[in-house]
Design a protein around this motif. Structure first.
Motif, PDB file in Angstrom:
ATOM      1  N   HIS A 106      -1.974   9.746  12.280  1.00 41.27           N
ATOM      2  CA  HIS A 106      -3.311   9.190  12.402  1.00 41.27           C
ATOM      3  C   HIS A 106      -4.186   9.889  11.372  1.00 41.27           C
ATOM      4  O   HIS A 106      -4.150  11.111  11.222  1.00 41.27           O
ATOM      5  N   VAL A 107      -4.973   9.095  10.652  1.00 47.18           N
ATOM      6  CA  VAL A 107      -5.857   9.624   9.621  1.00 47.18           C
ATOM      7  C   VAL A 107      -7.253   9.084   9.872  1.00 47.18           C
ATOM      8  O   VAL A 107      -7.438   7.870  10.032  1.00 47.18           O
ATOM      9  N   ASP A 108      -8.234   9.985   9.947  1.00 51.05           N
ATOM     10  CA  ASP A 108      -9.623   9.555  10.083  1.00 51.05           C
ATOM     11  C   ASP A 108     -10.465  10.237   9.012  1.00 51.05           C
ATOM     12  O   ASP A 108      -9.925  10.868   8.095  1.00 51.05           O
ATOM     13  N   ALA A 109     -11.760  10.115   9.120  1.00 51.89           N
ATOM     14  CA  ALA A 109     -12.636  10.638   8.074  1.00 51.89           C
ATOM     15  C   ALA A 109     -12.582  12.152   7.970  1.00 51.89           C
ATOM     16  O   ALA A 109     -12.910  12.719   6.910  1.00 51.89           O
ATOM     17  N   ASP A 110     -12.178  12.833   9.037  1.00 47.84           N
ATOM     18  CA  ASP A 110     -12.214  14.295   9.052  1.00 47.84           C
ATOM     19  C   ASP A 110     -10.872  14.957   8.784  1.00 47.84           C
ATOM     20  O   ASP A 110     -10.802  15.997   8.137  1.00 47.84           O
ATOM     21  N   ARG A 111      -9.792  14.366   9.296  1.00 48.36           N
ATOM     22  CA  ARG A 111      -8.506  15.061   9.199  1.00 48.36           C
ATOM     23  C   ARG A 111      -7.325  14.119   9.327  1.00 48.36           C
ATOM     24  O   ARG A 111      -7.478  12.936   9.639  1.00 48.36           O
TER      25      ARG A 111
ATOM     26  N   CYS B 112       4.350  -0.325   7.759  1.00 44.47           N
ATOM     27  CA  CYS B 112       3.433  -1.067   6.900  1.00 44.47           C
ATOM     28  C   CYS B 112       1.998  -0.662   7.217  1.00 44.47           C
ATOM     29  O   CYS B 112       1.720  -0.065   8.269  1.00 44.47           O
ATOM     30  N   ALA B 113       1.090  -0.989   6.318  1.00 44.25           N
ATOM     31  CA  ALA B 113      -0.336  -0.693   6.487  1.00 44.25           C
ATOM     32  C   ALA B 113      -1.101  -1.564   5.498  1.00 44.25           C
ATOM     33  O   ALA B 113      -0.496  -2.220   4.631  1.00 44.25           O
ATOM     34  N   THR B 114      -2.405  -1.576   5.617  1.00 52.12           N
ATOM     35  CA  THR B 114      -3.227  -2.364   4.703  1.00 52.12           C
ATOM     36  C   THR B 114      -4.421  -1.555   4.230  1.00 52.12           C
ATOM     37  O   THR B 114      -4.861  -0.615   4.891  1.00 52.12           O
ATOM     38  N   ALA B 115      -4.964  -1.963   3.088  1.00 51.09           N
ATOM     39  CA  ALA B 115      -6.291  -1.535   2.688  1.00 51.09           C
ATOM     40  C   ALA B 115      -7.289  -2.381   3.464  1.00 51.09           C
ATOM     41  O   ALA B 115      -6.946  -3.455   3.969  1.00 51.09           O
TER      42      ALA B 115
ATOM     43  N   MET C  60       2.663   4.856   8.316  1.00 55.00           N
ATOM     44  CA  MET C  60       1.779   5.065   7.175  1.00 55.00           C
ATOM     45  C   MET C  60       0.372   4.607   7.512  1.00 55.00           C
ATOM     46  O   MET C  60       0.156   3.839   8.452  1.00 55.00           O
ATOM     47  N   GLN C  61      -0.584   5.103   6.733  1.00 50.71           N
ATOM     48  CA  GLN C  61      -1.985   4.708   6.893  1.00 50.71           C
ATOM     49  C   GLN C  61      -2.706   4.913   5.571  1.00 50.71           C
ATOM     50  O   GLN C  61      -2.463   5.903   4.866  1.00 50.71           O
ATOM     51  N   TYR C  62      -3.600   3.990   5.249  1.00 44.84           N
ATOM     52  CA  TYR C  62      -4.344   4.025   3.987  1.00 44.84           C
ATOM     53  C   TYR C  62      -5.794   4.401   4.269  1.00 44.84           C
ATOM     54  O   TYR C  62      -6.401   3.899   5.217  1.00 44.84           O
ATOM     55  N   LEU C  63      -6.366   5.292   3.441  1.00 44.23           N
ATOM     56  CA  LEU C  63      -7.772   5.646   3.559  1.00 44.23           C
ATOM     57  C   LEU C  63      -8.283   6.138   2.207  1.00 44.23           C
ATOM     58  O   LEU C  63      -7.702   7.052   1.607  1.00 44.23           O
ATOM     59  N   ASP C  64      -9.360   5.519   1.736  1.00 50.40           N
ATOM     60  CA  ASP C  64     -10.059   5.977   0.533  1.00 50.40           C
ATOM     61  C   ASP C  64      -9.123   6.170  -0.665  1.00 50.40           C
ATOM     62  O   ASP C  64      -9.090   7.235  -1.290  1.00 50.40           O
ATOM     63  N   GLU C  65      -8.351   5.136  -0.967  1.00 53.80           N
ATOM     64  CA  GLU C  65      -7.446   5.104  -2.118  1.00 53.80           C
ATOM     65  C   GLU C  65      -6.317   6.119  -2.014  1.00 53.80           C
ATOM     66  O   GLU C  65      -5.693   6.469  -3.022  1.00 53.80           O
TER      67      GLU C  65
ATOM     68  N   PHE D 213       0.759  -2.528   2.164  1.00 55.01           N
ATOM     69  CA  PHE D 213       1.746  -1.504   1.812  1.00 55.01           C
ATOM     70  C   PHE D 213       2.924  -1.576   2.781  1.00 55.01           C
ATOM     71  O   PHE D 213       2.776  -1.955   3.944  1.00 55.01           O
ATOM     72  N   ALA D 214       4.099  -1.200   2.291  1.00 59.74           N
ATOM     73  CA  ALA D 214       5.294  -1.189   3.139  1.00 59.74           C
ATOM     74  C   ALA D 214       6.205  -0.048   2.729  1.00 59.74           C
ATOM     75  O   ALA D 214       6.272   0.322   1.546  1.00 59.74           O
ATOM     76  N   GLY D 215       6.893   0.524   3.725  1.00 58.48           N
ATOM     77  CA  GLY D 215       7.892   1.553   3.460  1.00 58.48           C
ATOM     78  C   GLY D 215       9.249   1.060   3.932  1.00 58.48           C
ATOM     79  O   GLY D 215       9.357   0.498   5.022  1.00 58.48           O
TER      80      GLY D 215
END
Length: 476
Positions: free
Chosen positions: A115-120, A307-310, A348-353, A317-319
């Motif tokens: 899990h990825v959020d704005a802080d960590r 998989c994940a998306t922007a 996977m997860q996408y955040l801020d490029e 995206f896919a692995g």
């Protein structure tokens, strides 16, 4: 003082239920313990006005279980049934170039949870380790849970880990606790949570929904098995399994649609209007939430593990099982394929490029997914990946069966009390400034009738209940 203990088990040879139920009576106290055979299980305690009423309540509980097929047994004679763990293979990548990895943190065991959020960033592995890291790769803390982590999900401020022991742990404060106890015969494959309502996809293709009081709401059994996807929004629950994706109304009242996918679903993602299903037939498919229509197909070269998306589905995206990561345009055009530089991406997860992946070799990897970095990587120029190490004095937090006691309430503390309502233990706020009729989501194993607790903070949740923020202490 009269004392007695009755131990029952229900074990089905077909691979279904494998659970125990124990009732102990001591005077006016009745203690119930239940869970998977071979595990410690969860405990509940009740107090009655007289010993006779306690005995009657215990007899009623035992009778209900016997009618459901439980039978007297000897504790320890039956072994715990092995937990299903996802069997994955990872081959070397066939991509001509390697992804621009900025940093890599090796957890020591295959990792599914991210899990990825704005802080960590959070990563959970098969050993039960959960680490939190800053976006620069600095390791901030470690949680040690009793069993392997299947997935990590967030619900606003709160973050939860679904584990192989059938429990879902709240990791939102320093001391994690079991916030939900899934039915003992449910083998968790994936989770989603929204406004305190937990949705569990399982090995048998089932979907179970549990509320903030850890109480059953509804369930469905799909036409398939191995449900590795569940995604919930304000309208529906999207359930992916070996036969495709099925959408149910959020309240479980009806099936909205079912769409067979190109292969068994192994991973799922969602945007506002679409859900994405990665399958064992080498594709990610985008389905419209309104009717299940397949809107686009993203073709990979081997089995898709994640998989994940922007945002908005601008990129997909896919692995895959061959240690490669792909990027597609929204219409299905493949933009690039690169090697991960390690194992296959299981989540996977996408955040801020940046694309964050957890892999079969147990690594959390941060990839620079900007157009410039990818173009350079395809031309053969990649940064030197930083190998992140944990500090020797890294704080480690483990679940506790007990809570610290205090004799006074700090100025900032909020007092809640455990009360019995219609045979159930509920938590209500005592301190001023809160709605006294609302329940408080609270660990079941420490609830004691008439006992007061102090919490650092409470936050209201949609549906009319409070969630605990911070630590819990018993007021004595």
């Amino acid at each position: 003082m009269s004392e007695s203990t009755t131990y029952l088990e229900l074990s089905q040879e077909s691979g279904g239920a494998h659970k125990f139920y124990e009732v102990s009576v001591s005077g006016t106290e009745v203690a119930v313990r239940y869970g998977r055979i071979g595990a410690a299980g969860q405990a509940q305690h009740s107090t009655f006005p007289t010993a006779e009423k306690a005995q009657a309540a215990a007899a009623k509980k035992i009778g209900e279980k016997v009618r459901k097929g439980y039978a007297p047994a000897v504790r320890g004679q039956r072994a715990a049934r092995p937990v299903t763990r996802r069997q994955v293979a990872s081959a070397p990548s066939t991509a001509r170039a390697v992804a621009p990895v900025l940093w890599r943190f090796r957890t020591g065991s295959a990792a599914f949870g991210i899990h990825v959020d704005a802080d960590r960033c959070w990563v959970g592995n098969q050993n039960g380790d959960v680490h939190t890291l800053g976006h620069d790769g600095e390791v901030l803390a470690r949680y040690q849970l009793p069993a392997g982590v299947k997935c990590l999900v967030a619900d606003d401020f709160w973050i939860y880990a679904g584990c192989d022991d059938g429990s879902v742990y709240d990791l939102s404060s320093k001391l994690p606790f079991a916030a939900y106890d899934i039915a003992p015969d449910v083998d968790i494959f994936w989770l989603d949570i929204r406004e305190g309502i937990l949705h569990v996809a399982d090995r048998d293709g089932g979907l179970t929904v549990i509320d903030h009081e850890d109480e059953y709401q509804w369930s469905r059994r799909s036409s398939g098995s191995a449900a590795w996807m569940v995604r919930r929004d304000d309208r529906a629950v999207h359930h992916g399994h070996s036969r495709g994706v099925t959408a149910y109304a959020a309240d479980g009242s009806r099936e909205l649609w079912h769409t067979p996918t190109q292969g068994a679903v192994l991973f799922g993602w969602q945007e506002d209007a679409s859900v994405y299903a990665g399958t064992d037939r080498r594709v990610v498919q985008r389905l419209a939430k309104k009717d299940g229509a397949i809107e686009a197909t993203y073709a990979c070269d081997t089995v898709v593990y994640s998989c994940a998306t922007a945002p908005g589905g601008r990129y997909v995206f896919a692995g895959d099982s061959a240690s490669s990561v792909y990027c597609f345009a929204a219409d299905g055009t493949r933009l690039w394929k690169l090697g991960t530089g390690g194992g296959s991406a299981l989540s996977m997860q996408y955040l801020d490029e940046k694309l964050y992946m957890v892999t079969t070799d147990g690594s959390l990897v941060c990839v620079d997914a900007s157009d410039a970095a990818v173009a350079a990587a395809r031309a053969g120029t990649v940064p030197v990946a930083r190998d992140v190490k944990s500090a020797a004095a890294l704080p480690t937090y483990t679940p506790s069966a007990t809570v610290q006691t205090v004799t006074a309430t700090a100025a900032s503390g909020i007092v809640v009390e455990c009360v019995q309502e219609s045979g159930r233990l509920r938590m209500h706020v005592v301190s001023d400034g809160f709605e006294p009729s609302w329940n408080v989501q609270f660990p079941r194993h420490i609830r004691r009738p008439g006992t007061r607790y102090v919490v650092d903070g409470l936050a209201p949740a949609s549906g009319g209940f409070y969630r605990v923020r911070g630590e819990i202490r018993q007021l004595v």
